[in-house]
Write an enzyme that holds these catalytic residues in place. Structure first.
Site, PDB file in Angstrom:
ATOM      1  CD  GLU A   1      -2.982  -0.812   2.374  1.00  0.00           C
ATOM      2  OE1 GLU A   1      -2.594  -0.254   3.420  1.00  0.00           O
ATOM      3  OE2 GLU A   1      -4.128  -1.260   2.250  1.00  0.00           O
TER       4      GLU A   1
ATOM      5  CD  GLU B   1      -3.634  -5.840   2.674  1.00  0.00           C
ATOM      6  OE1 GLU B   1      -4.477  -5.217   3.339  1.00  0.00           O
ATOM      7  OE2 GLU B   1      -2.418  -5.615   2.738  1.00  0.00           O
TER       8      GLU B   1
HETATM    9  C1  BG6 Z   1      -4.123  -2.702   5.055  1.00  0.00           C
HETATM   10  C2  BG6 Z   1      -2.778  -3.209   5.482  1.00  0.00           C
HETATM   11  O1  BG6 Z   1      -4.103  -1.334   5.298  1.00  0.00           O
HETATM   12  O2  BG6 Z   1      -5.266  -3.120   5.718  1.00  0.00           O
HETATM   13  C3  BG6 Z   1      -2.807  -4.385   6.429  1.00  0.00           C
HETATM   14  O3  BG6 Z   1      -1.967  -3.515   4.386  1.00  0.00           O
HETATM   15  C4  BG6 Z   1      -3.960  -4.223   7.398  1.00  0.00           C
HETATM   16  O4  BG6 Z   1      -1.561  -4.473   7.061  1.00  0.00           O
HETATM   17  C5  BG6 Z   1      -5.255  -4.232   6.604  1.00  0.00           C
HETATM   18  O5  BG6 Z   1      -3.992  -5.173   8.415  1.00  0.00           O
HETATM   19  C6  BG6 Z   1      -6.481  -4.146   7.476  1.00  0.00           C
HETATM   20  O6  BG6 Z   1      -6.385  -3.040   8.312  1.00  0.00           O
HETATM   21  P1  BG6 Z   1      -6.562  -3.148   9.885  1.00  0.00           P
HETATM   22  O7  BG6 Z   1      -6.275  -1.783  10.376  1.00  0.00           O
HETATM   23  O8  BG6 Z   1      -7.972  -3.552  10.107  1.00  0.00           O
HETATM   24  O9  BG6 Z   1      -5.593  -4.166  10.333  1.00  0.00           O
END
Ligand code: BG6
Length: 477
Positions: A182, A374
């Site tokens: 990201e 993701e």
């Molecule tokens: C993304 C990141 O921003 O979202 C991850 O690449 C992160 O590392 C994921 O875990 C979900 O966000 P969060 O804050 O719910 O863990």
């Protein structure tokens, strides 16, 4: 074309193994703070004083990334779960500070090398493809202290040293490479993204964009090195993607959307994918008094080493308006509420159709293969007395997003892989909580690191397993 179905973790959120001669990194310095309206903000904005506190051996704060979910200890068992799920591909990251504890060390730590040797060996044995993130937020703290994080050009040199070692040792085993997770987070979350500390007046934007520039050059040089070493894997870039909507048909809302989308979302990928700074960046820099040091050699390396594929994290969409409107949280950002969407307990608005739209937008803009690196639902799960986790809400979420991803493929978007985030429960990157879980595999631990850390299969595990099997048998589900 078939989508590869995957799962992901990130070193700092998953591994733990802090005591195993790993160097201190930026994520290790973020304490768990019980959630109030701004607690997550607090923990993401680190200062010099907070780092000093984190370095004390007698600090009374709890630092959850030092434990992760103890993947370091549970590695073999966890990879067995991934095999049982039938995953086509696993995305994980290498901890820079586990291999080079101070970031600048001449040689890697033997303990770190041995750990990753085992990770690669197990995955190869199980025939699971590998998507490797070289840097997922965590930066050796020594680089923050010596060079101010990525605002220091020196980071490029040390990053390349780390990358060179990874290429030499495991280069032939990786299918997809991602230099930076990201990358646009460097703009809206500078501590996570580029390791900048917050000064008394907040962040200096010239430093933020200089730091991002150094990551762009590091990314391009990584690709150049891979070409020199003739590695077989493909190289990508990745942004957190939001699918922006104007709140109304007021032309001013739409114009504001255009500008937000350019700088928050596309900017970094424009540079990495097209090899030059986008036309709109000069005006933005001028309006904010941002001055950058960009050399001719930087420009050349960016132009000659663009990425092969583009990838996005997609959880939630955003709404833009020039007027005052009710707000909600998103992935490291705050957004306006969308009256058509429901949100998770953490306020992230759930928008599977927005994913399909975004996949089109990304392909339309770059014309390169696309990967969803993701996606997932952060939710509070309950472990029953029978050691079950009935997470039908997660199954509903997955079904809805996966359907839209497959529709995008049918529309003609070359979607190569779809990777479920936090396939095994991990510590939340945004809020440092354990309560916010994404996995289809449950880990018995709480926000303060109490618990057995035993693994249990959630209902979503069985659903995903069947989904993958159906997909392997017949393509589209
Ligand atoms: C993304 C990141 O921003 O979202 C991850 O690449 C992160 O590392 C994921 O875990 C979900 O966000 P969060 O804050 O719910 O863990």
């Amino acid at each position: 074309m078939k989508i590869l179905w995957g799962g992901a973790t990130a070193a700092s959120q998953y591994e733990g193994g802090f005591e195993e001669k790993k160097g201190l990194d930026t994520q290790d310095c973020r304490p768990y703070l019980p959630r109030t309206s701004n607690a997550t903000e607090e923990t993401r904005l680190l200062t010099k004083e907070k780092i000093e506190e984190a370095k004390k051996t007698n600090s009374n704060q709890y630092y959850p990334f030092r434990n992760g979910t103890k993947g370091y200890e549970h590695l073999e068992e966890d990879i067995e779960y991934l095999e049982e799920l039938g995953l086509d591909i696993y995305r994980f990251s290498i901890s820079w500070a586990r291999l080079f504890p101070n970031g600048i060390d001449e040689a890697p730590s033997p303990e770190g090398v041995a750990y990753y040797d085992k990770v690669f060996e197990l995955l190869v044995k199980k025939k699971i493809k590998i998507f490797l993130t070289l840097n997922h937020y965590a930066l050796p703290i020594n680089l923050v202290e010596c060079y101010g994080g990525w605002k220091g050009r020196e980071c490029i040199k040390y990053f390349l040293r780390f990358v060179h070692f990874v290429f030499e040792r495991w280069g032939e085993l990786v299918d997809y490479w991602l230099p930076f997770n990201e990358i646009n987070a460097g703009y809206f979350s500078p501590f996570n993204g580029v390791g900048l500390l917050k000064g008394e007046d907040g962040y200096n934007l010239s430093e933020v964009f200089q730091a991002l520039h150094h990551q762009f050059v590091a990314s391009a040089k990584t690709i150049r090195l891979a070409k020199q070493m003739k590695l077989k894997g493909k190289f990508g870039s990745m942004i957190a993607c939001f699918c922006y909507y104007p709140l109304t048909s007021n032309p001013e809302d739409n114009l504001k959307l255009l500008f937000e989308e350019q700088m928050n979302q596309w900017y970094c990928m424009d540079v990495l994918s097209k090899g030059e700074y986008p036309y709109y960046s000069s005006k933005f820099f001028e309006s904010k008094n941002i001055t950058l040091n960009i050399t001719d050699e930087d420009k050349k390396v960016l132009k000659e080493n663009t990425c092969d594929f583009v990838s996005i994290s997609f959880y939630t969409s955003s709404v833009i308006t020039v007027d005052e409107a009710e707000k909600t949280a998103g992935n490291l950002v705050v957004s306006t509420k969308n009256p058509y969407l429901k949100a998770s307990e953490w306020g992230w608005q759930i928008d599977p159709v927005g994913l399909r739209t975004s996949l089109h937008r990304v392909y339309e803009r770059y014309g390169k293969p696309v990967i969803v690196s993701e996606n997932g639902l952060g939710a509070r799960d309950v472990l029953t007395e029978e050691y079950k986790i009935h997470d039908s809400y997660r199954i509903d979420y997955m079904k809805a997003y996966y359907e839209q991803a497959q529709l995008a493929l049918l529309d003609g978007v070359p979607l190569e892989a779809f990777i479920a985030w936090g396939i095994i429960d991990i510590v939340s990157a945004g809020s440092c909580e354990m309560d916010k879980r994404y996995g289809v595999i449950y880990v018995d631990a709480d926000n303060y690191g109490n618990g057995s850390y035993k693994r249990y299969k959630k209902d979503s595990f069985y659903w995903y397993k069947e989904f993958i099997q159906r997909h392997k048998a017949g393509g589209i589900n």
